[in-house]
Write an enzyme that holds these catalytic residues in place. Structure first.
Site, mmCIF file in Angstrom:
data_model
loop_
_atom_site.group_PDB
_atom_site.id
_atom_site.type_symbol
_atom_site.label_atom_id
_atom_site.label_comp_id
_atom_site.label_asym_id
_atom_site.label_seq_id
_atom_site.Cartn_x
_atom_site.Cartn_y
_atom_site.Cartn_z
ATOM 1 N N GLU A 309 1.053 -0.461 0.071
ATOM 2 C CA GLU A 309 0.054 0.117 0.177
ATOM 3 C C GLU A 309 0.845 0.999 -0.296
ATOM 4 O OE1 GLU A 309 -3.846 -1.994 2.610
ATOM 5 O OE2 GLU A 309 -2.326 -0.643 3.548
ATOM 6 N N HIS A 422 46.044 16.739 -14.085
ATOM 7 C CA HIS A 422 47.514 17.308 -13.694
ATOM 8 C C HIS A 422 47.854 17.102 -11.961
ATOM 9 C CE1 HIS A 422 49.008 21.013 -11.228
ATOM 10 N NE2 HIS A 422 49.683 21.071 -12.450
ATOM 11 N N ASN A 423 49.333 16.949 -12.026
ATOM 12 C CA ASN A 423 49.575 16.109 -10.706
ATOM 13 C C ASN A 423 48.956 15.212 -9.883
ATOM 14 O OD1 ASN A 423 51.221 18.262 -11.412
ATOM 15 N ND2 ASN A 423 50.994 19.446 -9.482
ATOM 16 N N GLU A 452 50.492 12.378 -14.772
ATOM 17 C CA GLU A 452 51.619 13.155 -15.171
ATOM 18 C C GLU A 452 51.893 12.762 -13.436
ATOM 19 O OE1 GLU A 452 53.471 17.497 -13.980
ATOM 20 O OE2 GLU A 452 51.005 17.071 -13.816
ATOM 21 N N ASP A 454 55.778 14.069 -11.903
ATOM 22 C CA ASP A 454 56.296 14.453 -11.195
ATOM 23 C C ASP A 454 58.213 14.016 -10.452
ATOM 24 O OD1 ASP A 454 55.631 16.895 -11.920
ATOM 25 O OD2 ASP A 454 55.316 17.477 -10.243
ATOM 26 N N HIS A 467 55.147 17.348 -5.706
ATOM 27 C CA HIS A 467 55.004 18.367 -6.131
ATOM 28 C C HIS A 467 56.644 18.950 -5.926
ATOM 29 C CE1 HIS A 467 52.986 22.539 -7.069
ATOM 30 N NE2 HIS A 467 53.356 21.724 -8.280
ATOM 31 N N GLU A 501 57.523 14.516 -16.133
ATOM 32 C CA GLU A 501 58.347 15.801 -15.824
ATOM 33 C C GLU A 501 59.691 15.760 -14.762
ATOM 34 O OE1 GLU A 501 57.459 18.824 -16.469
ATOM 35 O OE2 GLU A 501 55.246 18.387 -16.927
#
Length: 869
Positions: A309, A422-423, A452, A454, A467, A501
């Protein structure tokens, strides 16, 4: 055919047979004379006959029955060729389904262990009534190419199929692809153009089924039809997902765990569902649903709803007048009982949705979505369920979302937008955030195709990733490569780019090269660029491969050389370019590059950008552009056009500026309109740019590659990413897009909370893309706010958008809560490329900026497209 058989078994008899030659009438020919002639026209049927008969002219007679039977079958194909045009004319799904219901001959390929690979010829046909693929073994043992078969028939259930692959994409077909010339004759029927495989769900506990068609047209008919059916059947499961949602709502509302809802609990439920009703109206709906008067012994005296119901009550609450109107329009002449027949549903799908389905599919849809006992036709409730829960009714076609367009994957890499991070290692901000392999895993699972790395010197001779010169944590280069190997092709088969990088010493660069080679193995693409190559290879030709983007030594370099070309400097390195932007340094310096690492770089050779008029630029030279430099280039009409031409041949990479230390993102659409392929985003950030990035790469099976429009691939076409675009309207017409916002369902409160005031939702509708479109005031609209209803608000407002460059445009819906005293709160969004939008009545499921689906929150809209030259 009888004449051929006479010839084979009794060479003393007369040997005429029939041969058709293009452009001529069928005529009698002497097979001895034919076999001795010097004709060599590969398109001539007589020459094909000659080829067959030369192989048996000098045989001892009578020939073995098996060899004779085999030759007769080959003769039959030439003397009585099948109507290949019939397949070519099967353009629609319905026609292909009709053809496959009759059936075709296919070869099943099996690996018999020590006996090797074997072929079995069988007839396969579709049973649309029972959703089965039937097959019957061929009774002539000679047709199994040496394999024994048994009489009888069997079938495969379409619901057990999760994927269809064309070409060589399984272990068995890969074995055939690796066979030597000695095996060519045995497997001559098998080519990448005729092979396909059915992959079954894990629950079915079945191995893949590898099949070979007689020709490419037949293969394509099977592949397209089964893919179509698999997607259709998958969409049926969303109703089960919604039923789970309903049960959750019931349990939440049942505060005393009685298994029933009384009126007060139902009232609290409505408040939680974001709907405000007068108490009298709510009581009326409650009483209409309370048909069984369950649990009359309770203190509520039966004034409660059981689970069934409750479902009735729930659907009465969400009754959709706009859908009822559609139902009435298409069912009024279809059924005297006011129901929608499968034939009427077919009309609706054809006229409104521009969908091409078979009547059997419509019957299956009705059977799966109709809630009443009679499942031969739709009630209003069943039709509502269909529009709410079927994948086909979403704005983005389920085929676009799940299927890669193989025919579009054969262009040079520079002709694609490529999903890029990115990164990638960061899970937070750019200064103190955590570095983690999860950043790579999550990006790859989302379809990212450029990550990426680094790289810096680490302890114990092991390079690390972080980084540089910040407080971000460090992870091993080795661990990242291993994680990427595992997940590189989980979401997409197409090439993955490692954007390196490089800040390492020569010794640790050598170690990087060793790790890339040893860990990635055959996944690493190390082929050299050939002298005669003029453009990038295609994603299709690089499937399953990882490419290295980095600097490299001059071609003439020896093991003792370690300096880059003189035209390269620190400006092409992202870290150093960001540093230059911060301190103004522009002092050039030579880069020390390991010969081992340099040798791994081929098609994506990172170089300092030398300008657009550089005659020495090669197609494999790739430059990186910071956010500020990119804006400067695109803002100038002359350099903007040069940038577009550059991007037709070479790859550019765009990355966020150094000031974005909070990991915010650059505006992504702008460089896309200039043809920039790699626009790197911080995937960990929940924002509009990632929202648009997901919309860009949602289609083409989510493979991470989207083919750019022709004016971004052909340098001879006049086009500018600044206003005006300058496009030739005879080739690239304007789109008039009509959007009617009909209603919403289950719109959440701000931040997804369950309590608080009932919202007053409204919808912002925007066109994003080329400046000609985004800067047009008429391309930004919004509906009125609906007061006190987030459950099923109805707007019924129409907007018309004039889109001048639809090839790079997006449609964005943003639902907000109207506030008189505070800032309007964001409740959910939806974005889609204009190219990917389906016409008709469609559903758009809302998401937040993290990409999290807010199901069942959605918008119900109507879309119409009209083109103007």
């Amino acid at each position: 055919v009888q004449a051929v058989q006479l010839y084979v078994y009794n060479p003393a008899s007369v040997h005429p047979t029939y041969c058709t030659q293009p452009g001529t009438q069928t005529k009698n020919i002497d097979l001895y004379q034919l076999s001795a002639s010097s004709e060599a026209n590969v398109n001539c049927q007589r020459c094909k006959l000659k080829h067959i008969f030369r192989s048996v002219i000098n045989c001892d007679y009578p020939l073995p029955v098996k060899q004779a039977s085999k030759m007769n079958r080959e003769m039959e194909k030439i003397i009585m060729p099948k109507d290949e045009d019939a397949l070519a004319r099967s353009q629609s799904v319905k026609e292909r389904l009709d053809m496959l219901k009759t059936g075709t001959q296919l070869y099943k390929v099996r690996d018999k262990g020590v006996r090797g690979l074997q072929l079995y010829k069988r007839k396969y046909w579709l049973d649309m009534e029972n959703l089965l693929i039937h097959f019957s073994p061929h009774k002539d043992p000679s047709t199994t190419l040496g394999c024994a078969v048994t009489a009888g028939s069997d079938s495969y259930n379409l619901k057990d199929i999760c994927e269809v692959r064309d070409g060589y994409q399984t272990d068995i077909f890969n074995k055939i692809g690796d066979k030597t010339k000695a095996d060519i004759n045995k497997f001559r029927k098998i080519t990448a153009d005729t092979a396909f495989s059915l992959i079954f769900t894990p629950e079915s506990n079945m191995h893949e089924l590898d099949l070979v068609a007689e020709d490419k047209q037949t293969r394509d008919a099977w592949v397209d039809a089964i893919k179509h059916l698999v997607v259709t059947l998958k969409s049926l499961s969303h109703q089960k997902e919604y039923e789970m949602f309903l049960k959750t709502q019931f349990r939440r509302a049942d505060s005393n765990n009685s298994g029933y809802l009384n009126f007060e609990e139902a009232k609290d439920l409505c408040k939680g569902l974001n709907i405000k009703l007068d108490k009298e109206d709510l009581r009326k709906l409650f009483n209409e649903a309370n048909t069984e008067k369950t649990n009359s012994a309770s203190k509520e005296k039966g004034e409660v709803l059981n689970e069934e119901e409750f479902v009735t009550f729930y659907y009465k609450l969400m009754r959709r007048p706009e859908i009822d109107q559609i139902f009435t329009r298409y069912s009024k002449n279809a059924n005297e009982h006011g129901r929608m027949t499968p034939e009427a549903l077919l009309d609706f799908l054809k006229e409104e949705q521009k969908d091409d389905l078979a009547i059997e599919e419509c019957k299956e849809i009705v059977k799966n979505f109709e809630s009443s006992a009679d499942k031969s036709s739709f009630t209003k409730e069943g039709f509502t369920h269909f529009l709410m829960f079927n994948d086909w009714q979403e704005l983005l076609s389920p085929i676009s979302a799940s299927r890669v367009k193989a025919e579009e994957m054969v262009h040079p890499l520079s002709h694609y937008w490529i999903a890029s991070s990115h990164n990638t290692y960061l899970t937070g901000n750019q200064l103190t955030g955590e570095s983690s392999i999860d950043g790579y895993i999550n990006s790859l699972k989302l379809g990212c195709r450029c990550v990426e790395l680094d790289c810096w010197d680490g302890d114990d001779g092991q390079p690390i990733i972080y980084h540089g010169h910040t407080l971000t944590s460090k992870i091993l280069f080795k661990d990242v490569v291993e994680a990427c190997k595992k997940y590189a092709f989980e979401r997409s088969d197409f090439p993955l780019i490692f954007s390196i990088e490089n800040h390492c010493s020569l010794e640790q660069q050598d170690r990087m090269a060793e790790l890339l080679v040893s860990i990635l193995g055959d996944l690493l693409y190390t082929g050299a660029i050939q002298d005669d190559e003029k453009h990038m290879p295609s994603p299709m030709s690089l499937r399953g491969k990882i490419l290295i983007k980095a600097k490299r030594l001059p071609p003439s370099a020896t093991e003792d050389d370690d300096e880059c070309d003189g035209d390269e400097d620190d400006d092409d390195d992202e870290y150093d370019e960001d540093k230059d932007e911060r301190d103004g340094s522009k002092k050039k310096k030579s880069k020390k590059i390991s010969k081992k690492l340099s040798d791994l770089v081929n098609y994506i050779h990172a170089v300092h950008f030398p300008g657009f008029q550089n005659n020495d630029a090669k197609f494999f030279h790739m430059s990186s552009f910071g956010e500020s430099k990119t804006k400067k280039i695109i803002s100038d009409p002359e350099t903007a056009r040069d940038f577009v031409k550059y991007n037709t041949k070479q790859i550019s990479r765009i990355y966020p500026g150094a000031a974005r230390q909070d990991s915010s993102n650059l505006k992504i659409v702008e460089p896309w309109t200039a043809g920039c392929q790699i626009v790197a985003l911080n995937y960990q950030t929940d924002d509009r740019q990632n929202h648009l990035n997901r919309a860009m790469f949602a289609a083409n099976g989510g493979c991470g590659y989207i083919l750019k429009p022709q004016f971004l691939r052909d340098p001879s076409i006049a086009y500018s990413p600044t206003s005006p675009s300058g496009l030739d309207r005879s080739r690239f017409p304007i789109l008039i897009l009509s959007v009617e916002i009909l209603s919403g369902q289950h719109i959440p409160r701000p931040h997804g909370v369950d309590e608080g005031e009932v919202i007053d939702p409204y919808v912002e509708v925007k066109i994003r893309g080329h400046p000609d479109d985004f800067n047009e005031p008429d391309n930004h609209k919004e509906t009125e706010a609906v007061r006190n209803n987030g459950f099923n608000p109805a707007w019924k407002q129409s907007f018309v958008f004039n889109i001048k460059v639809p090839e790079v445009a997006f449609l964005e819906f943003k639902v907000k809560d109207h506030s008189h005293s505070m800032k309007d709160q964001h409740l959910g969004s939806y974005a889609i490329r204009i190219k990917d939008i389906q016409e008709g009545y469609r559903r758009a499921y809302l998401v937040d900026y993290s990409g999290k689906e807010l199901k069942p929150a959605s918008l119900f809209v109507k879309i119409n497209k009209r083109w103007i030259n």
